[in-house]
Enzyme design. Sequence first.
Site, PDB file in Angstrom:
ATOM      1  N   TYR A 124       0.803  -1.211   0.000  1.00  0.00           N
ATOM      2  CA  TYR A 124       0.000   0.000   0.000  1.00  0.00           C
ATOM      3  C   TYR A 124       0.840   1.267   0.000  1.00  0.00           C
ATOM      4  O   TYR A 124       0.351   2.355  -0.292  1.00  0.00           O
ATOM      5  CB  TYR A 124      -0.905  -0.001   1.235  1.00  0.00           C
ATOM      6  CG  TYR A 124      -2.266   0.561   0.973  1.00  0.00           C
ATOM      7  CD1 TYR A 124      -3.299  -0.255   0.536  1.00  0.00           C
ATOM      8  CD2 TYR A 124      -2.537   1.904   1.163  1.00  0.00           C
ATOM      9  CE1 TYR A 124      -4.566   0.252   0.293  1.00  0.00           C
ATOM     10  CE2 TYR A 124      -3.793   2.425   0.923  1.00  0.00           C
ATOM     11  CZ  TYR A 124      -4.797   1.589   0.493  1.00  0.00           C
ATOM     12  OH  TYR A 124      -6.046   2.101   0.263  1.00  0.00           O
ATOM     13  N   LYS A 171      -0.221 -13.882   5.166  1.00  0.00           N
ATOM     14  CA  LYS A 171      -0.102 -14.888   4.100  1.00  0.00           C
ATOM     15  C   LYS A 171       1.339 -15.410   4.147  1.00  0.00           C
ATOM     16  O   LYS A 171       2.064 -15.415   3.144  1.00  0.00           O
ATOM     17  CB  LYS A 171      -0.442 -14.227   2.749  1.00  0.00           C
ATOM     18  CG  LYS A 171      -0.549 -15.164   1.573  1.00  0.00           C
ATOM     19  CD  LYS A 171      -1.864 -15.902   1.497  1.00  0.00           C
ATOM     20  CE  LYS A 171      -1.848 -16.911   0.366  1.00  0.00           C
ATOM     21  NZ  LYS A 171      -3.040 -17.756   0.304  1.00  0.00           N
ATOM     22  N   ASP A 204      -6.762 -15.556   3.213  1.00  0.00           N
ATOM     23  CA  ASP A 204      -7.872 -16.075   2.404  1.00  0.00           C
ATOM     24  C   ASP A 204      -8.848 -16.864   3.276  1.00  0.00           C
ATOM     25  O   ASP A 204     -10.076 -16.718   3.154  1.00  0.00           O
ATOM     26  CB  ASP A 204      -7.366 -16.908   1.212  1.00  0.00           C
ATOM     27  CG  ASP A 204      -6.229 -17.840   1.568  1.00  0.00           C
ATOM     28  OD1 ASP A 204      -5.522 -17.571   2.552  1.00  0.00           O
ATOM     29  OD2 ASP A 204      -6.037 -18.849   0.866  1.00  0.00           O
ATOM     30  N   ASP A 228      -6.998  -3.158   4.388  1.00  0.00           N
ATOM     31  CA  ASP A 228      -7.848  -2.370   3.494  1.00  0.00           C
ATOM     32  C   ASP A 228      -9.027  -3.226   3.033  1.00  0.00           C
ATOM     33  O   ASP A 228     -10.181  -2.797   3.060  1.00  0.00           O
ATOM     34  CB  ASP A 228      -6.997  -1.931   2.298  1.00  0.00           C
ATOM     35  CG  ASP A 228      -7.760  -1.033   1.351  1.00  0.00           C
ATOM     36  OD1 ASP A 228      -8.383  -0.082   1.837  1.00  0.00           O
ATOM     37  OD2 ASP A 228      -7.734  -1.297   0.129  1.00  0.00           O
TER      38      ASP A 228
END
Length: 339
Positions: A124, A171, A204, A228
């Site tokens: 980001y 992740k 996920d 986000d």
Amino acid sequence: MTHNVTLIPGDGIGPEITRAVRKIIEASGVNICWEVVEAGAAVIPEYGTPLPDHVINSIKKNKVAFKGPLTTPVGKGFRSVNVALRKELDLYANLRPAKSLPGIAARYSNIDLVVVRENTEDLYAGVEHMVGRDAAESIKIITREASKRIVKFAFDYAVKNNRKKVTAVHKANIMKLSDGLFLECAREVAEEYQNIEFEDVIVDAMCMKLVQDPGNYDVLVMPNLYGDIISDLCAGLIGGLGVAPGANIGSEVAIFEPVHGSAPDLAGKNKANPLAAVLSAVLMLKYLEEFQAAELIYNAVIEVLKEGIHLTNDLGGMSSTIEMTEAIIEKINQPSPLT
Ligand code: NAI
């Protein structure tokens, strides 16, 4: 006591919803001296930048700001003023509570989550460049310092707000170095808070679990980009962007703002839902330690939602921004004996 607060009304529906916030805070009895400054595309002709120095200086001086949404051009043009403010003022923690509200059509009624998003680094940060004409590279930066700082913020928030569990989202199975470092830091910090449960979940799987059973989660902490996305997912779970509040907090300064954008489709029509901004103002009043006023306003919002008469379009009603604002003020002036 009077609080000095910088106000950036913002673009699109920003002026309408920040006007609602000012009226509602005034009705709650808290004295705020608002220093109104403008930022965004509209000030470029005058100052040559969407974020003039006097805006930054005003926030640094007052330490607290309330901000309406600012429009960011897509794909080209100036970089997001929101991102620039977070960087310039080192507002490293983005706090987005998602709590079920009565009378709002949503998939679940038992949600009480807080998303804590790292605000200064990760993909980001927008550190990217073209590699030749046909490839682009974006660099994901994760540091030990920023990771530990945000996880510590999440645990401190949990302790202060009587929360039971912190879940780190990552992740690290794929991005073993960057997200791996974030997870390592989260585990280290968790060791210092033996009374708060800690777990980690891959991003996920987190999305699926949140959609299936959000009641299992309490405080979630994660790097910037996942934050986000997941915070919007959580906003969707409680009824959408019109009711999702937010805060950007640093060690010195804090800026409070609704999660939603400038909604150009509604601008100037007196149709915007003021609640996300009003609930952000509740967060601000708590930060200013005006706990009684914060509770008064929150309870007034709940009463208006329970009655279901003065609701804006997005909540299935016919009321205008001003009518909903006035309904909240009426409840503030005559609090229900039950609240
Ligand atoms: P948006 O949040 O402005 O609008 C998305 C949808 O939600 C629209 O249909 C809009 O009408 C609706 N909506 C948003 N707020 C609402 C409210 N208070 N009441 C009722 N309906 C509401 O997102 P979009 O269209 O992607 O972005 C528009 C602009 O806002 C863009 O330039 C974007 O960069 C900027 N933006 C600024 C943010 C900020 O300043 N913090 C945050 C998000 C977007």
